[in-house]
Design a protein around this motif. Sequence first.
Motif, PDB file in Angstrom:
ATOM      1  N   CYS A   1      -0.093 -11.919   2.140  1.00  8.20           N
ATOM      2  CA  CYS A   1      -0.964 -10.796   1.785  1.00  8.20           C
ATOM      3  C   CYS A   1      -2.415 -11.253   1.640  1.00  8.20           C
ATOM      4  O   CYS A   1      -2.724 -12.153   0.852  1.00  8.20           O
ATOM      5  CB  CYS A   1      -0.460 -10.159   0.485  1.00  8.20           C
TER       6      CYS A   1
ATOM      7  N   PHE B   1      -1.327  -3.783   2.671  1.00  6.90           N
ATOM      8  CA  PHE B   1      -0.248  -3.257   1.843  1.00  6.90           C
ATOM      9  C   PHE B   1      -0.111  -4.035   0.538  1.00  6.90           C
ATOM     10  O   PHE B   1       0.896  -4.664   0.244  1.00  6.90           O
ATOM     11  CB  PHE B   1       1.040  -3.159   2.665  1.00  6.90           C
ATOM     12  N   HIS B   2      -1.221  -3.961  -0.211  1.00 13.83           N
ATOM     13  CA  HIS B   2      -1.344  -4.446  -1.590  1.00 13.83           C
ATOM     14  C   HIS B   2      -2.107  -3.311  -2.274  1.00 13.83           C
ATOM     15  O   HIS B   2      -3.154  -2.885  -1.785  1.00 13.83           O
ATOM     16  CB  HIS B   2      -2.144  -5.743  -1.619  1.00 13.83           C
TER      17      HIS B   2
ATOM     18  N   ALA C   1       3.030  -2.886  -3.129  1.00 15.37           N
ATOM     19  CA  ALA C   1       2.683  -2.408  -1.791  1.00 15.37           C
ATOM     20  C   ALA C   1       1.602  -1.337  -1.783  1.00 15.37           C
ATOM     21  O   ALA C   1       0.787  -1.282  -0.861  1.00 15.37           O
ATOM     22  CB  ALA C   1       3.928  -1.883  -1.082  1.00 15.37           C
TER      23      ALA C   1
END
Length: 111
Positions: free
Chosen positions: A5, A96-97, A49
């Motif tokens: 990430c 997608f954090h 997410a």
Amino acid sequence: MNADCLFCKIVAGEIRTEMVAESDTAVAFRDINPKAPVHVLVVPRSHHADVSALAGADPQALADVIGLADQVASDLADGQYRLICNVGPKAGQTIFHAHAHVLAGTQLSGF
């Protein structure tokens, strides 16, 4: 932490960026593709997410993200701001954090 990430790497200090504020649970840094004079991303230190997942797992961390966003707008603009959270690719989420966009520093047009 998620090793793949981008935002986890920023939180961990593995990738340098222009930090503008931080708390025990969140960090705020300038967006690399700004859409307003003030365009800052506020992300929780923990990996989730999206903001819906964050809200379900740790509502206090979500409240801290919003609080830090408000502090950023007060520090860098006149305290008036737009806060945007994209959830899912159809809404424009590309990292997608969980994160919030703080937009400020000008008259923002409507949607």
